[in-house]
Design a protein around this motif. Structure first.
Motif, mmCIF file in Angstrom:
data_model
loop_
_atom_site.group_PDB
_atom_site.id
_atom_site.type_symbol
_atom_site.label_atom_id
_atom_site.label_comp_id
_atom_site.label_asym_id
_atom_site.label_seq_id
_atom_site.Cartn_x
_atom_site.Cartn_y
_atom_site.Cartn_z
ATOM 1 N N THR A 131 6.188 -10.964 -4.482
ATOM 2 C CA THR A 131 6.612 -9.487 -3.775
ATOM 3 C C THR A 131 7.482 -9.993 -2.097
ATOM 4 O O THR A 131 8.213 -9.562 -1.916
ATOM 5 C CB THR A 131 5.823 -9.110 -3.102
ATOM 6 O OG1 THR A 131 4.992 -8.287 -4.101
ATOM 7 C CG2 THR A 131 5.591 -7.602 -2.386
ATOM 8 N N LEU A 153 7.058 0.493 -1.028
ATOM 9 C CA LEU A 153 5.923 -0.691 -1.109
ATOM 10 C C LEU A 153 5.352 -0.706 -0.403
ATOM 11 O O LEU A 153 3.353 0.163 -0.548
ATOM 12 C CB LEU A 153 6.723 -2.096 -0.805
ATOM 13 C CG LEU A 153 5.722 -3.374 -0.942
ATOM 14 C CD1 LEU A 153 4.943 -2.966 -2.117
ATOM 15 C CD2 LEU A 153 6.012 -4.791 -0.293
ATOM 16 N N TRP A 215 2.680 -3.393 -6.744
ATOM 17 C CA TRP A 215 3.863 -4.234 -6.370
ATOM 18 C C TRP A 215 5.083 -5.122 -7.298
ATOM 19 O O TRP A 215 6.357 -5.318 -6.812
ATOM 20 C CB TRP A 215 3.746 -5.362 -5.780
ATOM 21 C CG TRP A 215 2.138 -5.473 -4.620
ATOM 22 C CD1 TRP A 215 2.317 -4.396 -4.058
ATOM 23 C CD2 TRP A 215 1.678 -5.950 -3.905
ATOM 24 N NE1 TRP A 215 1.193 -3.919 -3.034
ATOM 25 C CE2 TRP A 215 0.529 -4.802 -2.924
ATOM 26 C CE3 TRP A 215 0.675 -7.294 -4.025
ATOM 27 C CZ2 TRP A 215 -0.167 -5.454 -1.724
ATOM 28 C CZ3 TRP A 215 0.408 -7.387 -2.446
ATOM 29 C CH2 TRP A 215 -0.572 -6.866 -1.653
ATOM 30 N N TRP A 218 7.613 -2.859 -8.174
ATOM 31 C CA TRP A 218 8.040 -2.421 -7.384
ATOM 32 C C TRP A 218 9.662 -3.660 -7.495
ATOM 33 O O TRP A 218 10.562 -3.367 -7.033
ATOM 34 C CB TRP A 218 7.379 -2.495 -6.030
ATOM 35 C CG TRP A 218 8.276 -2.739 -4.632
ATOM 36 C CD1 TRP A 218 8.910 -1.319 -4.089
ATOM 37 C CD2 TRP A 218 8.792 -3.450 -4.123
ATOM 38 N NE1 TRP A 218 10.503 -1.480 -2.826
ATOM 39 C CE2 TRP A 218 9.415 -3.053 -3.465
ATOM 40 C CE3 TRP A 218 8.487 -4.856 -4.065
ATOM 41 C CZ2 TRP A 218 10.209 -3.712 -2.362
ATOM 42 C CZ3 TRP A 218 9.013 -5.765 -3.349
ATOM 43 C CH2 TRP A 218 10.221 -5.342 -2.496
ATOM 44 N N LEU A 265 3.198 4.285 -7.320
ATOM 45 C CA LEU A 265 4.938 3.786 -6.945
ATOM 46 C C LEU A 265 5.713 4.506 -6.838
ATOM 47 O O LEU A 265 6.414 4.330 -6.146
ATOM 48 C CB LEU A 265 5.371 2.540 -8.578
ATOM 49 C CG LEU A 265 6.211 2.295 -7.803
ATOM 50 C CD1 LEU A 265 6.598 1.046 -6.076
ATOM 51 C CD2 LEU A 265 6.627 1.561 -8.829
#
Length: 319
Positions: A131, A153, A215, A218, A265
């Protein structure tokens, strides 16, 4: 002499106005009359325009945000009884629907020592490392899209904290009578903040939603949408898929926790879209200098803008 003086005054009164004055005048009066009234909306429109990220600010923001996330997540009461009850309910519902695959995957992967040990370290480290790497990549190569992607995020993570509070959930490895294997304890590997020597430093009953999935998805969607290299796009799709296999194999999540991460998300992207009026990958790659045409496009058409004289534009071009 008097007539000449009068003629001179009349001549000035009939003279053609300067084009510079004419261009500036329409902007001057509205600004004088409605400056206070429009300053608030104009400032808000300016905040909603993508800006050039500053490295020192972003480093501090990411570090502070992760610290606050960990602090709030671990401050949520560890409602053990409710968390175990919710885990039993999810497990029973999955078995009733015939979709309870977690135990089979957990036992199968645990039989391959090198594979499960690798997954233990994967679970403990990559969700943070990857990330941060994607954030750095966006900052460096897509600064115009960075702030919108970062907002998605952060909003995803923020709503996940609400889920931890409202729906405490024990991971499968902590279920009583579930016959799941805690792979970190069995193989004595370092890593999970919810097992071994680190179990008292993390809330063990915050499994829903899974931010490993939130995460990683994303990261995957961001790289897939913006990367040009085919191999990078393929890896972007594989990363959240492999993460799903890891969280189930290590008995840290039900696969339904992954659906919770996806829902978070979706909320994060909705917040980013509502603020910037576009998804991150649809924004310009670079942020123009202040006053640029793309920057001015963020302001309303009625905002006062002073038009530059052609001679001034030519001089600016020579500089």
């Amino acid at each position: 002499m008097g007539e000449l003086s009068v003629t001179s005054q009349e001549g000035r009164s009939e003279a053609t106005p300067s084009p510079i004055v004419d261009e500036a005048a329409p902007a001057a009066n509205p600004k004088r009359n409605t400056g206070r009234r429009n300053s608030g909306p104009a400032r808000m429109r300016s905040l909603r325009c993508p800006r050039r990220p500053r490295i020192w600010f972003e480093v501090l923001l990411v570090a502070a945000s992760y610290w606050v996330y960990s602090l709030v997540r671990n401050a949520v009461p560890e409602q053990r009884t409710a968390a175990l009850r919710n885990a039993d309910w999810i497990w029973s519902a999955e078995r009733y629907l015939g979709i309870a695959v977690e135990q089979t995957v957990n036992h199968a992967v645990n039989s391959v020592t090198w594979l499960i040990v690798s997954m233990n370290y994967y679970y403990a480290t990559l969700h943070f490392v990857v990330t941060v790497c994607v954030l750095v990549w966006l900052f460096r190569y897509h600064p115009g899209r960075y702030t919108a992607a970062r907002l998605a995020l952060f909003a995803t993570t923020g709503v996940a904290l609400l889920g931890y509070y409202l729906y405490p959930l024990a991971p499968p490895r902590l279920m009583s009578g579930g016959h799941f294997i805690d792979t970190v304890l069995v193989h004595h590997t370092w890593g999970s903040m919810a097992s071994g020597n680190f179990k008292n430093m993390s809330n063990q009953y915050a499994a829903m939603p899974s931010m490993h999935i939130g995460w990683s998805l994303w990261c995957g969607l961001t790289v897939f949408a913006l990367a040009s290299a085919p191999w990078a796009r393929i890896l972007a799709l594989l990363y959240p898929t492999l993460t799903l296999v890891v969280i189930v194999s290590t008995a840290n999540h039900f696969w339904l926790d992954a659906l919770g991460g996806m829902a978070c998300l979706t909320f994060g992207y909705a917040v980013s879209y509502a603020w910037y009026g576009s998804l991150p990958h649809h924004l310009p790659k670079r942020v123009p200098l202040p006053g640029g045409s793309a920057r001015l496009a963020c302001l309303s058409a009625g905002a006062p803008v002073r038009t530059r004289h052609p001679a001034a534009d030519a001089a600016a071009g020579r500089r």
